[in-house]
Design a protein around this motif. Structure first.
Motif, short mmCIF file in Angstrom:
data_model
loop_
_atom_site.label_atom_id
_atom_site.label_comp_id
_atom_site.label_asym_id
_atom_site.label_seq_id
_atom_site.Cartn_x
_atom_site.Cartn_y
_atom_site.Cartn_z
N ASN A 167 0.84 -1.22 0.00
CA ASN A 167 0.00 0.00 0.00
C ASN A 167 0.87 1.26 0.00
OD1 ASN A 167 -1.74 -2.25 0.89
ND2 ASN A 167 -3.27 -0.63 0.94
N ALA A 169 1.80 5.10 0.00
CA ALA A 169 1.17 6.32 0.56
C ALA A 169 2.26 7.35 0.83
CB ALA A 169 0.40 5.97 1.83
N HIS A 184 -8.54 5.14 -1.98
CA HIS A 184 -7.53 4.65 -1.02
C HIS A 184 -7.73 5.23 0.37
CE1 HIS A 184 -5.75 3.87 -4.94
NE2 HIS A 184 -5.19 2.83 -4.36
N TYR A 218 1.89 -0.36 4.71
CA TYR A 218 1.97 0.95 4.05
C TYR A 218 3.42 1.33 3.80
CZ TYR A 218 -2.93 1.07 5.07
OH TYR A 218 -4.27 0.74 5.10
N VAL A 256 -4.59 3.07 11.36
CA VAL A 256 -4.30 4.13 10.38
C VAL A 256 -5.12 5.38 10.71
CG1 VAL A 256 -4.54 4.81 7.95
CG2 VAL A 256 -3.67 2.53 8.53
N LEU A 303 4.67 4.57 10.03
CA LEU A 303 3.39 5.06 9.52
C LEU A 303 3.19 6.54 9.79
CD1 LEU A 303 0.74 4.33 8.10
CD2 LEU A 303 -0.18 3.67 10.32
#
Ligand code: UFG
Length: 326
Positions: A167, A169, A184, A218, A256, A303
């Motif tokens: 993923n 980002a 997304h 991510y 998230v 993250l």
């Protein structure tokens, strides 16, 4: 090197083109602007508007040293509803590109593949030797292209790497996620913080995961871009490498959203919604092969950094945000 970047007006292609320019490469972008936008084209790149299938013969010649192929249709849900557009737009177009590379003698390729080639994994983290059983047309078309590249490498000496993204980002430079149709998680959550939507729908809280929401890996788009440069520089004739790119760590949808709340200071209301068709419960990459074979060292894997960079980009978009009320 003189490089052709297909899809370089899109999110990932735009960041990769930016990084290639920073490393001193000459970049020509071919993009039909069907999902990308002019804002995403980095300064210093030569831009040619058009789709790969019809334009590649005019654009590619023997002066190029390599191709980074990002141009594709990439919405999982749409791919299930309109498979023809995906087989044509992804597979047929990529075959046209491979033949153009062959006839011009341009023999170095980095291809944008996906974790969706694996489908529902039997175990995580996912390594490259695990079964590939895509659960949607998007993943099936990317897998078909991976197979085509393998056979072109064997038969014609193409030097190639397929990078299977998990993923992606975050943002880098002037490039980030600002799609006309956004599906997304992170950009949608940040649109709530911007006040462009009321809440974020959580697609199911009854998955077999610790908090009941789906777990994903991510990866920061700038780390991803670094891997493309390394792949291009280390490709060797007749070899097709397939490498996963992720952070190796999984975060649930709830986690998230919580990080987005911390970073933006916005309460970000969430609403539990039904599961989304085709979603696997957990997708986490093993990126050991990319780290070993490319000498890749992702440095923005946490993250919070991913979300902070995404938020810095999104909160600066103003009227340019496609989600902005018109
Ligand atoms: N999600 C929500 N609400 C939303 C959007 C997403 O709960 O409004 C959830 C999804 O169900 C999923 C997670 O957030 O569990 C991440 O969803 P994304 O749509 O952001 O990303 P995906 O994991 O579906 O997709 C990614 C890549 C695809 C690739 C796929 C492989 O973006 O290109 O992984 O399964 F095909």
């Amino acid at each position: 090197m003189k490089l052709l970047v297909t899809g370089g007006a899109g999110y990932v292609g735009g960041v990769c083109a930016t990084v290639l320019l920073e490393r001193g490469h000459e970049v020509v972008i071919l993009d039909d602007l069907s999902t990308g936008n002019r804002d995403g084209i980095p300064e210093g790149a030569t831009f040619i508007e058009g789709d790969v299938a019809t334009k590649i013969g005019d654009v590619l010649d023997s002066t190029f040293d390599g191709v980074l192929h990002f141009a594709a249709r990439s919405l999982v849900g749409e791919s299930v509803e309109k498979p023809g557009e995906y087989w044509q737009g992804n597979v047929v177009t990529s075959l046209t590109l491979l033949d153009a590379m062959r006839s011009t003698g341009v023999d170095n390729l980095v291809f944008s593949s996906t974790a969706a080639t694996y489908g529902e994994p039997e175990q995580v983290p996912i390594t490259e030797d695990m079964p590939t059983r895509p659960t949607n047309t998007y993943g099936a078309t990317k897998l078909a292209i991976d197979h085509a590249i393998t056979s072109y490498a064997k038969a014609h000496g193409l030097a190639a790497t397929s990078l299977r993204y998990f993923n992606v980002a975050g943002a880098y430079g002037s490039a980030g996620e600002n799609r006309v149709v956004e599906t997304h998680l992170i950009p949608l959550v940040l649109q709530v913080a911007l006040g462009h939507r009321e809440d974020i729908k959580v697609f199911g809280d009854d998955w077999p995961t610790p908090d009941g929401t789906c777990v994903r890996d991510y990866i920061h788009v700038a780390d991803l871009a670094d891997a493309h440069v390394l792949a291009l520089e280390t490709n060797s004739a007749g070899v097709h490498r397939i490498l996963n790119l992720g952070s190796g760590e999984g975060f649930s949808v709830r986690e998230v959203i919580d990080v987005c709340r911390e970073v933006t200071g916005h309460p970000i209301p969430d609403v539990i919604a039904p599961r989304r068709a085709g979603d696997p419960a957990v997708l986490v990459a093993s990126s050991s092969k990319a780290i070993d074979e490319l000498g890749w060292s992702p440095s923005r894997t946490d993250l919070r950094t991913v979300v902070e960079d995404a938020w810095a980009f999104t909160s600066n978009l103003g009227d340019r945000a496609h989600s902005a009320p018109r």
